[in-house]
Scaffold this active site. Structure first.
Site, PDB file in Angstrom:
ATOM      1  N   ASP A 168     -16.458   1.096  34.557  1.00  0.00           N
ATOM      2  CA  ASP A 168     -15.195   1.245  33.637  1.00  0.00           C
ATOM      3  C   ASP A 168     -14.233   1.327  34.713  1.00  0.00           C
ATOM      4  O   ASP A 168     -13.319   2.326  34.769  1.00  0.00           O
ATOM      5  CB  ASP A 168     -15.488   2.411  32.898  1.00  0.00           C
TER       6      ASP A 168
ATOM      7  N   PRO B 115     -13.841  10.800  35.851  1.00  0.00           N
ATOM      8  CA  PRO B 115     -14.174  11.903  35.895  1.00  0.00           C
ATOM      9  C   PRO B 115     -15.706  12.262  35.365  1.00  0.00           C
ATOM     10  O   PRO B 115     -16.475  13.284  35.588  1.00  0.00           O
ATOM     11  CB  PRO B 115     -13.252  12.892  35.009  1.00  0.00           C
ATOM     12  N   GLY B 116     -16.223  11.270  34.473  1.00  0.00           N
ATOM     13  CA  GLY B 116     -17.741  11.353  34.290  1.00  0.00           C
ATOM     14  C   GLY B 116     -17.969  11.483  32.958  1.00  0.00           C
ATOM     15  O   GLY B 116     -19.260  11.709  32.545  1.00  0.00           O
ATOM     16  N   GLY B 117     -16.992  10.853  32.039  1.00  0.00           N
ATOM     17  CA  GLY B 117     -17.505  10.854  30.461  1.00  0.00           C
ATOM     18  C   GLY B 117     -18.918   9.797  30.319  1.00  0.00           C
ATOM     19  O   GLY B 117     -19.542  10.315  29.769  1.00  0.00           O
TER      20      GLY B 117
ATOM     21  N   ASP C 175     -17.924   6.890  42.821  1.00  0.00           N
ATOM     22  CA  ASP C 175     -16.621   6.802  42.401  1.00  0.00           C
ATOM     23  C   ASP C 175     -15.942   7.704  43.755  1.00  0.00           C
ATOM     24  O   ASP C 175     -16.578   8.944  44.096  1.00  0.00           O
ATOM     25  CB  ASP C 175     -16.118   7.548  41.521  1.00  0.00           C
TER      26      ASP C 175
ATOM     27  N   LYS D 165     -10.020  -5.063  32.217  1.00  0.00           N
ATOM     28  CA  LYS D 165      -8.425  -4.804  31.808  1.00  0.00           C
ATOM     29  C   LYS D 165      -7.897  -6.134  31.442  1.00  0.00           C
ATOM     30  O   LYS D 165      -8.298  -7.180  32.111  1.00  0.00           O
ATOM     31  CB  LYS D 165      -7.986  -4.111  33.293  1.00  0.00           C
TER      32      LYS D 165
HETATM   33  C1  SAM Z   1     -10.797   4.748  33.642  1.00  0.00           C
HETATM   34  S1  SAM Z   1     -11.639   5.573  34.970  1.00  0.00           S
HETATM   35  C2  SAM Z   1     -13.320   5.869  34.613  1.00  0.00           C
HETATM   36  C3  SAM Z   1     -13.538   6.585  33.737  1.00  0.00           C
HETATM   37  C4  SAM Z   1     -15.135   7.200  33.277  1.00  0.00           C
HETATM   38  N1  SAM Z   1     -15.726   5.934  32.547  1.00  0.00           N
HETATM   39  C5  SAM Z   1     -15.251   8.348  32.563  1.00  0.00           C
HETATM   40  O1  SAM Z   1     -16.060   8.158  31.547  1.00  0.00           O
HETATM   41  O2  SAM Z   1     -14.931   9.292  32.829  1.00  0.00           O
HETATM   42  C6  SAM Z   1     -11.527   4.673  36.809  1.00  0.00           C
HETATM   43  C7  SAM Z   1     -12.289   5.039  37.703  1.00  0.00           C
HETATM   44  O3  SAM Z   1     -12.468   3.984  38.680  1.00  0.00           O
HETATM   45  C8  SAM Z   1     -12.603   4.456  39.878  1.00  0.00           C
HETATM   46  N2  SAM Z   1     -12.601   3.405  40.991  1.00  0.00           N
HETATM   47  C9  SAM Z   1     -11.382   2.761  41.196  1.00  0.00           C
HETATM   48  N3  SAM Z   1     -11.799   1.805  42.267  1.00  0.00           N
HETATM   49  C10 SAM Z   1     -12.814   2.132  42.467  1.00  0.00           C
HETATM   50  C11 SAM Z   1     -13.984   1.375  43.489  1.00  0.00           C
HETATM   51  N4  SAM Z   1     -13.507   0.425  44.287  1.00  0.00           N
HETATM   52  N5  SAM Z   1     -15.149   1.989  43.724  1.00  0.00           N
HETATM   53  C12 SAM Z   1     -15.644   3.010  42.856  1.00  0.00           C
HETATM   54  N6  SAM Z   1     -14.784   3.635  41.970  1.00  0.00           N
HETATM   55  C13 SAM Z   1     -13.524   3.276  41.933  1.00  0.00           C
HETATM   56  C14 SAM Z   1     -11.180   5.286  39.924  1.00  0.00           C
HETATM   57  O4  SAM Z   1     -11.520   6.135  41.097  1.00  0.00           O
HETATM   58  C15 SAM Z   1     -11.612   6.140  38.521  1.00  0.00           C
HETATM   59  O5  SAM Z   1     -12.125   7.387  38.454  1.00  0.00           O
END
Ligand code: SAM
Length: 348
Positions: A275, A220-222, A238, A305
């Site tokens: 991330d 969500p954008g942290g 994203d 991961k």
């Molecule tokens: C752990 S969250 C990221 C949290 C983010 N760093 C923050 O600070 O809010 C992982 C994100 O990766 C995105 N994601 C997964 N596969 C993706 C892809 N192929 N391309 C872009 N984003 C992707 C997911 O939609 C999810 O929002």
């Protein structure tokens, strides 16, 4: 072999994230020719280790080795059975301190920890308060939380109290047990922000020095919010939604797309962060496809991961997949990482 190596022996307490102490022990074992003896203090995260090497040598080796999973270490100079009596405990500590009296005005951080089991009725705040008072009254030392000249570590575990003194850098982290805490801000978008804040410190980066960042898996954008706060132009990618409060920023470009569906100019970014909670090989493939957009000399910070706990293999595979463009500078399991770890790369 020098004298220290022949004659030295030193005792330590090591801390890792829960469930990763075996990896931390493996890292320590690999750094020394001499055998290292381990003893669990709290399964999976806290252990005592004894090395037939001098204290200086152990610090030098471990710091140079930049372990990924050993989050914190503290020396053990003395240990005793832990009674219920606070006064008796303080009197014991006083005797230990008299062997090398603290100096007047010396800034000392007293760090007290206890394990969940076997720490008797010890109250951590009470013991800390009593030791702070002792240091002030008997030696005119200055109890501090941060920027200390010396850390005085106390750990109560398994009915024993472990005591040691060290320079803050010798502990890997100057936070008790390496548990770095950031203040939660009002309106903070995600806890994930703490990971990037911690990475900035752990890898000695200063994001304000960068110009333009690509944030892959941004919602969500942290992370995006931190980079915007540091003054960067941010391109957030994203398919999921970014927090609405971010969309007002004129320095944000938001591509609500899958990361294999976007294209950029060559060398457009000097920072790439990622991330995504994905399998490490798929993540690496995706990042690799976007590396042309990171300028030579640019920085990449990537969360990986850890599947099935094959931690060292995972690091090796991601590093190989991203080579030769990215060169690994450091791998570290941050306190704010859970079943993952964070990698810091430079683009060649
Ligand atoms: C752990 S969250 C990221 C949290 C983010 N760093 C923050 O600070 O809010 C992982 C994100 O990766 C995105 N994601 C997964 N596969 C993706 C892809 N192929 N391309 C872009 N984003 C992707 C997911 O939609 C999810 O929002």
């Amino acid at each position: 072999m020098d004298q220290g190596a022949v004659m030295g022996i030193s005792v330590w307490i090591g801390t890792s994230n829960r469930g990763f102490a075996q990896q931390a022990q493996e890292e320590i074992r690999r750094l020394f020719e001499a055998p290292v003896r381990f003893e669990w203090l709290a399964a999976g995260e806290l252990f005592k280790f004894t090395v037939e090497e001098s204290r200086e040598r152990v610090v030098e080796r471990i710091l140079a080795g930049a372990p990924a999973f050993l989050r914190h270490m503290q020396p053990v100079e003395a240990e005793a059975d832990l009674g219920e009596d606070l006064q008796a405990t303080v009197a014991w500590l006083q005797r230990q301190l008299k062997e090398r009296p603290p100096g007047a005005g010396q800034r000392i951080a007293v760090q007290v920890r206890k394990t969940e089991e076997g720490a008797s009725g010890l109250s951590v705040p009470e013991l800390k308060h009593a030791v702070d008072e002792l240091l002030e009254q008997e030696w005119q030392a200055v109890p501090v939380a941060r920027e200390a000249d010396e850390v005085l570590s106390l750990l109560a575990a398994g009915g024993r109290l472990y005591f040691g003194r060290s320079a803050p850098h010798e502990n890997i982290s100057d936070w008790p047990g390496g548990a770095i805490r950031f203040r939660r801000e009002e309106g903070q978008i995600s806890r994930a922000k703490f990971k990037l804040l911690e990475a900035e410190q752990a890898f000695g980066l200063d994001f304000a020095q960068y110009r333009s960042a690509l944030d892959i898996g941004a919602a969500p954008g942290g992370w995006t919010s931190l980079l915007l706060e540091r003054g960067l132009q941010v391109t957030a990618v994203d398919p999921a939604k970014l927090d609405a409060t971010l969309l007002r920023s004129p320095r944000l470009r938001y591509l609500q797309k899958n990361a294999d569906d976007v294209a950029f100019a060559a060398g457009e970014f000097d920072l790439l962060v990622c991330d995504m909670s994905w399998s490490h090989r798929q993540m690496a493939k995706l990042v690799k496809g976007l590396l042309y957009a990171l300028q030579p000399g640019g920085t990449a910070v990537i969360t990986v991961k850890l599947m099935h706990k094959k931690a060292f293999q995972t690091i090796r595979e991601v590093t190989q997949d991203l080579a030769p463009e990215l060169s690994l500078q450091q791998a570290k399991q941050l306190f704010h990482n859970r079943e993952e770890l964070t990698l810091f790369f430079l683009k060649l």
